[in-house]
Design a protein around this motif. Structure first.
Motif, PDB file in Angstrom:
ATOM      1  N   ALA A 216      14.456   7.631 -12.103  1.00  0.00           N
ATOM      2  CA  ALA A 216      14.156   6.383 -11.192  1.00  0.00           C
ATOM      3  C   ALA A 216      13.140   7.058 -10.304  1.00  0.00           C
ATOM      4  N   ILE A 217      12.670   8.054  -9.757  1.00  0.00           N
ATOM      5  CA  ILE A 217      11.737   8.907  -8.775  1.00  0.00           C
ATOM      6  C   ILE A 217      10.788   8.919 -10.007  1.00  0.00           C
ATOM      7  N   ARG A 218      10.837   9.228 -10.874  1.00  0.00           N
ATOM      8  CA  ARG A 218       9.747   9.562 -11.696  1.00  0.00           C
ATOM      9  C   ARG A 218       9.003   7.655 -12.055  1.00  0.00           C
ATOM     10  N   PHE A 219       9.650   6.622 -11.856  1.00  0.00           N
ATOM     11  CA  PHE A 219       8.980   5.390 -12.230  1.00  0.00           C
ATOM     12  C   PHE A 219       8.635   5.218 -11.307  1.00  0.00           C
ATOM     13  N   ALA A 220       8.675   5.331 -10.058  1.00  0.00           N
ATOM     14  CA  ALA A 220       8.733   4.336  -9.115  1.00  0.00           C
ATOM     15  C   ALA A 220       6.900   5.161  -8.541  1.00  0.00           C
ATOM     16  N   LEU A 221       7.148   6.902  -9.070  1.00  0.00           N
ATOM     17  CA  LEU A 221       5.794   7.408  -8.335  1.00  0.00           C
ATOM     18  C   LEU A 221       4.751   6.761  -9.016  1.00  0.00           C
ATOM     19  N   GLY A 222       4.723   6.521 -10.212  1.00  0.00           N
ATOM     20  CA  GLY A 222       4.314   6.028 -11.301  1.00  0.00           C
ATOM     21  C   GLY A 222       3.805   4.889 -11.171  1.00  0.00           C
ATOM     22  N   GLU A 223       4.861   4.429 -10.010  1.00  0.00           N
ATOM     23  CA  GLU A 223       4.101   2.838  -9.613  1.00  0.00           C
ATOM     24  C   GLU A 223       3.082   2.268  -8.348  1.00  0.00           C
ATOM     25  N   ARG A 224       2.618   3.615  -7.428  1.00  0.00           N
ATOM     26  CA  ARG A 224       2.392   3.719  -7.013  1.00  0.00           C
ATOM     27  C   ARG A 224       0.422   3.421  -7.439  1.00  0.00           C
ATOM     28  N   GLY A 225       0.583   2.960  -5.840  1.00  0.00           N
ATOM     29  CA  GLY A 225      -1.351   1.993  -5.883  1.00  0.00           C
ATOM     30  C   GLY A 225      -0.654   0.950  -6.397  1.00  0.00           C
ATOM     31  N   LYS A 226       0.427  -0.009  -6.759  1.00  0.00           N
ATOM     32  CA  LYS A 226       0.314  -1.567  -7.597  1.00  0.00           C
ATOM     33  C   LYS A 226       0.401  -1.827  -5.546  1.00  0.00           C
ATOM     34  N   PRO A 227      -0.166  -3.598  -5.687  1.00  0.00           N
ATOM     35  CA  PRO A 227      -0.051  -4.442  -4.875  1.00  0.00           C
ATOM     36  C   PRO A 227       1.428  -4.238  -4.360  1.00  0.00           C
ATOM     37  N   TYR A 228       1.496  -4.562  -3.034  1.00  0.00           N
ATOM     38  CA  TYR A 228       2.964  -5.268  -2.410  1.00  0.00           C
ATOM     39  C   TYR A 228       3.081  -7.213  -2.443  1.00  0.00           C
ATOM     40  N   VAL A 229       3.781  -7.264  -2.864  1.00  0.00           N
ATOM     41  CA  VAL A 229       4.195  -9.035  -3.010  1.00  0.00           C
ATOM     42  C   VAL A 229       5.185  -9.269  -2.513  1.00  0.00           C
ATOM     43  N   TRP A 230       5.518 -10.355  -1.800  1.00  0.00           N
ATOM     44  CA  TRP A 230       7.308 -10.123  -1.350  1.00  0.00           C
ATOM     45  C   TRP A 230       8.139 -10.891  -3.167  1.00  0.00           C
ATOM     46  N   GLY A 231       9.073 -11.044  -3.276  1.00  0.00           N
ATOM     47  CA  GLY A 231       9.849 -11.416  -3.718  1.00  0.00           C
ATOM     48  C   GLY A 231       9.388 -10.695  -5.791  1.00  0.00           C
ATOM     49  N   ALA A 232       8.293  -9.880  -5.529  1.00  0.00           N
ATOM     50  CA  ALA A 232       7.714  -9.420  -6.937  1.00  0.00           C
ATOM     51  C   ALA A 232       8.603  -8.227  -7.372  1.00  0.00           C
ATOM     52  N   THR A 233       8.581  -8.459  -8.966  1.00  0.00           N
ATOM     53  CA  THR A 233       9.992  -6.907  -9.426  1.00  0.00           C
ATOM     54  C   THR A 233       8.811  -6.348  -9.732  1.00  0.00           C
ATOM     55  N   GLY A 234       7.883  -6.577 -10.658  1.00  0.00           N
ATOM     56  CA  GLY A 234       6.870  -5.767 -11.686  1.00  0.00           C
ATOM     57  C   GLY A 234       6.039  -6.278 -12.652  1.00  0.00           C
ATOM     58  N   PRO A 235       6.047  -6.119 -13.452  1.00  0.00           N
ATOM     59  CA  PRO A 235       5.257  -4.784 -13.489  1.00  0.00           C
ATOM     60  C   PRO A 235       4.018  -5.007 -12.652  1.00  0.00           C
ATOM     61  N   ASP A 236       3.307  -5.604 -12.088  1.00  0.00           N
ATOM     62  CA  ASP A 236       2.148  -5.033 -11.508  1.00  0.00           C
ATOM     63  C   ASP A 236       2.237  -5.543 -10.263  1.00  0.00           C
ATOM     64  N   ALA A 237       2.925  -5.546  -9.939  1.00  0.00           N
ATOM     65  CA  ALA A 237       3.008  -5.852  -7.950  1.00  0.00           C
ATOM     66  C   ALA A 237       4.897  -5.602  -7.744  1.00  0.00           C
ATOM     67  N   TYR A 238       5.081  -5.318  -6.823  1.00  0.00           N
ATOM     68  CA  TYR A 238       6.515  -5.061  -5.982  1.00  0.00           C
ATOM     69  C   TYR A 238       7.087  -5.794  -4.633  1.00  0.00           C
ATOM     70  N   ASP A 239       7.782  -5.529  -4.234  1.00  0.00           N
ATOM     71  CA  ASP A 239       8.180  -5.782  -3.118  1.00  0.00           C
ATOM     72  C   ASP A 239       8.917  -4.631  -2.888  1.00  0.00           C
ATOM     73  N   CYS A 240      10.242  -4.325  -1.560  1.00  0.00           N
ATOM     74  CA  CYS A 240      11.039  -3.191  -1.398  1.00  0.00           C
ATOM     75  C   CYS A 240      11.552  -3.281  -2.731  1.00  0.00           C
ATOM     76  N   SER A 241      13.021  -3.864  -1.870  1.00  0.00           N
ATOM     77  CA  SER A 241      14.277  -3.539  -3.228  1.00  0.00           C
ATOM     78  C   SER A 241      13.709  -4.127  -4.283  1.00  0.00           C
ATOM     79  N   GLY A 242      12.355  -4.855  -5.284  1.00  0.00           N
ATOM     80  CA  GLY A 242      12.670  -5.341  -6.470  1.00  0.00           C
ATOM     81  C   GLY A 242      11.478  -3.698  -7.077  1.00  0.00           C
ATOM     82  N   LEU A 243      10.966  -2.832  -6.397  1.00  0.00           N
ATOM     83  CA  LEU A 243      10.545  -1.478  -7.088  1.00  0.00           C
ATOM     84  C   LEU A 243      11.816  -0.910  -7.209  1.00  0.00           C
ATOM     85  N   LEU A 244      12.963  -0.935  -6.714  1.00  0.00           N
ATOM     86  CA  LEU A 244      13.681   0.224  -6.582  1.00  0.00           C
ATOM     87  C   LEU A 244      14.960  -0.602  -7.759  1.00  0.00           C
TER      88      LEU A 244
END
Length: 335
Positions: A216-244
């Motif tokens: 899980a840590i490796r995945f989250a760190l691998g997404e660094r730099g991608k933008p925050y978008v409310w409601g997004a769950t990847g793969p191009d953008a995330y919100d806080c809970s979507g990333l986790l």
């Protein structure tokens, strides 16, 4: 004899295959560690958690509707903030306050004796009517009062605006968050208004407590730099809970979608005892889990990885166990 040669040959092939597999695993592990060593280590001025973050495109759309007078006020806010050596977070707070109070116009009228960009009241000690209608005076006065707000650098921008203005409608200031971030970026020529983004190798020795957390840590760190978008769950953008959600999904652990439900998705332990991979939460009222508004992943050594808010990419930052709004409990998913 032939059987002996055949067995020997098969053993040689098997050993070669095992050696190749070990080499591949070693190479992958080395690559992953290298990736971990090149993550964002940041000291963000961004707010602890989003209120009504909206989407990046929404901020640009709102800003496009501003006229010349309004953009002039924004430019003044930014230039005075720069002269006072205040960070972009301060400019954002002032922009949100001005947009809420006057739509960024220097109004010669208002409720009771309120005047100007920030609707300052001479009767409440903001200055004379002439002063509170003078744009540079108003902006400087706003910054003066803002700097007196305790811990203003680490609070949500809308909350700081409310602490300065003391409005009867405190939630209004959050409505212009994404637009203010956009204006700071564009008119202030700030690529990273939250102050995030330098690289280092601080996490090369992070050791998660179990395989699921490590993945899980490796995945989250691998997404660094991608933008925050409310409601997004990847793969191009995330919100806080979507990333986790996606980070633990990659580790084979099913998680609920939103942060309030993720708080109940594992074993709880005191937040000070959090291990790498555990989730930490922020709430408007720490006695009421129903007010949780933000979640991040602890990765060890006093740091978290998170998708924080509009204008701030997925990043890591230091965490303090006495941060405002931090829940007393951490959660270990899948346990």
């Amino acid at each position: 004899m032939r059987i002996g040669w055949l067995v020997t040959a098969l053993l040689a092939v098997a050993c070669a295959a095992v050696l190749t597999l070990v080499m591949v695993i070693t190479a992958v592990t080395s690559q992953q560690r290298a990736e971990i060593g090149a993550i964002d280590h940041v000291s963000c001025e961004a707010m602890i958690g989003p209120t009504q973050p909206g989407q990046r495109s929404e901020g640009a759309s709102q800003a496009a509707n501003l006229n010349e007078e309004q953009l002039g006020v924004v430019s003044l806010i930014i230039s005075i903030g720069q002269e006072r050596d205040l960070p972009p977070r301060a400019w954002q707070i002032a922009i949100q306050a001005g947009m809420t109070e006057s739509r960024l116009r220097n109004l010669p009228y208002g409720d009771r004796d309120s005047l100007g960009i920030f609707q300052m009241r001479p009767s409440m000690g903001w200055g004379t009517p002439e002063q509170v209608l003078d744009p540079p005076y108003q902006v400087n006065k706003f910054y003066d009062v803002m700097e007196g707000v305790p811990d203003w650098q680490n609070r949500r921008p809308g909350d700081v605006a409310q602490a300065v203005e003391r409005s009867a409608f405190p939630d209004r200031y959050h409505d212009w968050e994404s637009m203010a971030v956009h204006l700071v970026e564009e008119l202030g020529e700030v690529d990273d208004p939250a102050g995030c983004g330098e690289l280092d190798a601080a996490h090369a020795n992070t050791v998660p407590p179990n395989g699921a957390a490590e993945t899980a840590i490796r995945f989250a760190l691998g997404e660094r730099g991608k933008p925050y978008v409310w409601g997004a769950t990847g793969p191009d953008a995330y919100d806080c809970s979507g990333l986790l959600l996606r980070a633990y999904e990659a580790a084979g652990v099913t998680m609920p979608r939103v942060s309030r439900d993720q708080y109940r998705a594992g074993a709880m332990l005191p937040v000070e005892q959090a291990a790498p991979g555990d989730l930490v939460f922020w709430a408007h009222d720490t006695s009421d889990p129903n007010t949780i508004h933000h979640v991040a992943m602890y990765i060890g050594d006093g740091e978290i990885v998170e998708a924080q808010q509009t204008g701030v990419p997925v990043h890591t930052r230091d965490i303090s166990w006495d941060e405002d709004g931090l829940m007393a409990e951490a959660v270990r998913p899948g346990v």
